[in-house]
Design an enzyme around this catalytic site. Structure first.
Site, PDB file in Angstrom:
ATOM      1  N   HIS A 115       0.805  -1.221   0.000  1.00 24.95           N
ATOM      2  CA  HIS A 115       0.000   0.000   0.000  1.00 24.95           C
ATOM      3  C   HIS A 115       0.832   1.263   0.000  1.00 24.95           C
ATOM      4  CE1 HIS A 115       0.656  -0.510   4.415  1.00 24.95           C
ATOM      5  NE2 HIS A 115       0.641   0.814   4.419  1.00 24.95           N
ATOM      6  N   HIS A 179       4.664   8.562  12.618  1.00 29.45           N
ATOM      7  CA  HIS A 179       3.853   7.410  12.231  1.00 29.45           C
ATOM      8  C   HIS A 179       4.393   6.206  12.998  1.00 29.45           C
ATOM      9  CE1 HIS A 179       1.593   4.740   9.683  1.00 29.45           C
ATOM     10  NE2 HIS A 179       2.608   4.359   8.929  1.00 29.45           N
TER      11      HIS A 179
END
Length: 318
Positions: A115, A179
């Protein structure tokens, strides 16, 4: 040569967990705006720098960098399907040119693009096959990682190759900013997880679903101020955005893994894709950049940022 750059954060959780309606609408709205700009630019070639999340690259043979001569979607999170539209001869020419610049880059006739590649292509380009694409993997998850100074050299070498091309080129950088998804690491997990990290390609649907549910659970907990994911660091993110916009890429020649992990979390290392993308653009000369969007979105476990840039002198170096 005509070149345009867009760097964006990614998060597969966008389709599963929803932040406040206004926050989500603004983020998706900017993705749509950038997609419209790309459609108007109508690139003849996309070069995308992106990480992997132990979906296509594993410790049985972990390269620091890899160019896909042929590539297909890994299938994680049901984002993208089938092969990418890779111009094989051009990809091989790129590998030879980068190696001639003394940057060791691997290449694959069977790359699986997860992804990190497929979500930006879906959101910005409309699909993984709409435009010819050169996929360039940068290891941002499996320690030891390539130093940021080497990532700069990679981006610069790719940019020098592209500077001689006649096409309208779109350079994409995918990842980060701060993140911290629950990414396992060798040396701190049980043997069965180590085996997955070494050779976990093509998992069963059940195994993939279990893994993805773990990530979704962390996103929900982070939004509640709980869980194992490190809080997002908006100050660090905004500093990075300012550095990219200012064109001060020299900062990354000394940026350490410790800084990235401490401030940006486990997934903060994905900033390497942005570093390579901006170094690629800068190889063609000075650029002008704009921060288009930023918001720390806990539900997506990502400091969501979007930046666009273009050469300051469109005809090339002054």
């Amino acid at each position: 040569m005509s070149m345009k750059l867009i760097c964006v954060s990614h998060s597969p959780m966008m389709d599963f967990i929803h932040p406040a309606p206004q926050v989500e609408a603004e983020a998706r709205g900017m993705f749509a705006t950038l997609a419209q700009e790309i459609a108007e630019y109508d690139p003849e070639l996309i070069v995308i720098f992106a990480p992997d999340h132990f979906n296509g690259f594993f410790y049985d043979l972990m390269p620091p960098f890899c160019v896909g001569l042929r590539a297909k979607c890994a299938g994680d999170w049901d984002i993208g399907e089938g092969p990418l539209n890779v111009p094989e001869k051009l990809a091989l020419d790129l590998v030879e040119a980068v190696q001639a610049e003394d940057v060791d880059v691997c290449y694959s006739y069977r790359m699986q693009a997860d992804h990190g590649f497929t979500q930006p292509l879906e959101l910005l380009a409309g699909s993984v096959t709409r435009y010819p694409v050169l996929p360039i993997f940068i290891n941002s998850a499996a320690r030891p990682l390539p130093p940021c100074r080497r990532v700069l050299k990679l981006g610069d070498a790719v940019g020098r190759f592209l500077a001689g091309r006649p096409e309208r080129i779109l350079v994409l950088g995918s990842g980060g900013l701060s993140h911290d998804p629950p990414t396992p690491q060798m040396g701190s997990v049980p043997p069965e997880v180590e085996e997955f990290l070494i050779a976990g390609r093509n998992p069963t649907p059940q195994a993939r679903q279990t893994r993805q549910q773990r990530v979704l659970s962390n996103g929900r907990l982070l939004a509640e101020g709980k869980g194992s994911s490190q809080p997002l660091d908006a100050e660090w993110d905004k500093g990075l955005l300012e550095t990219f916009v200012a064109g001060d890429l020299a900062r990354f020649s000394t940026m350490t893994d410790e800084e990235i992990r401490t401030r940006g979390g486990r997934g903060g290392h994905e900033i390497r894709a942005w570093i390579a993308a901006f170094a690629c653009l800068q190889a063609a000369g000075a650029y002008e950049a704009q921060t288009r969007y930023y918001h720390p979105i806990d539900e997506w476990i990502a400091g969501m940022g979007m930046v666009s840039a273009q050469p300051a002198h469109p005809e090339g170096r002054p």
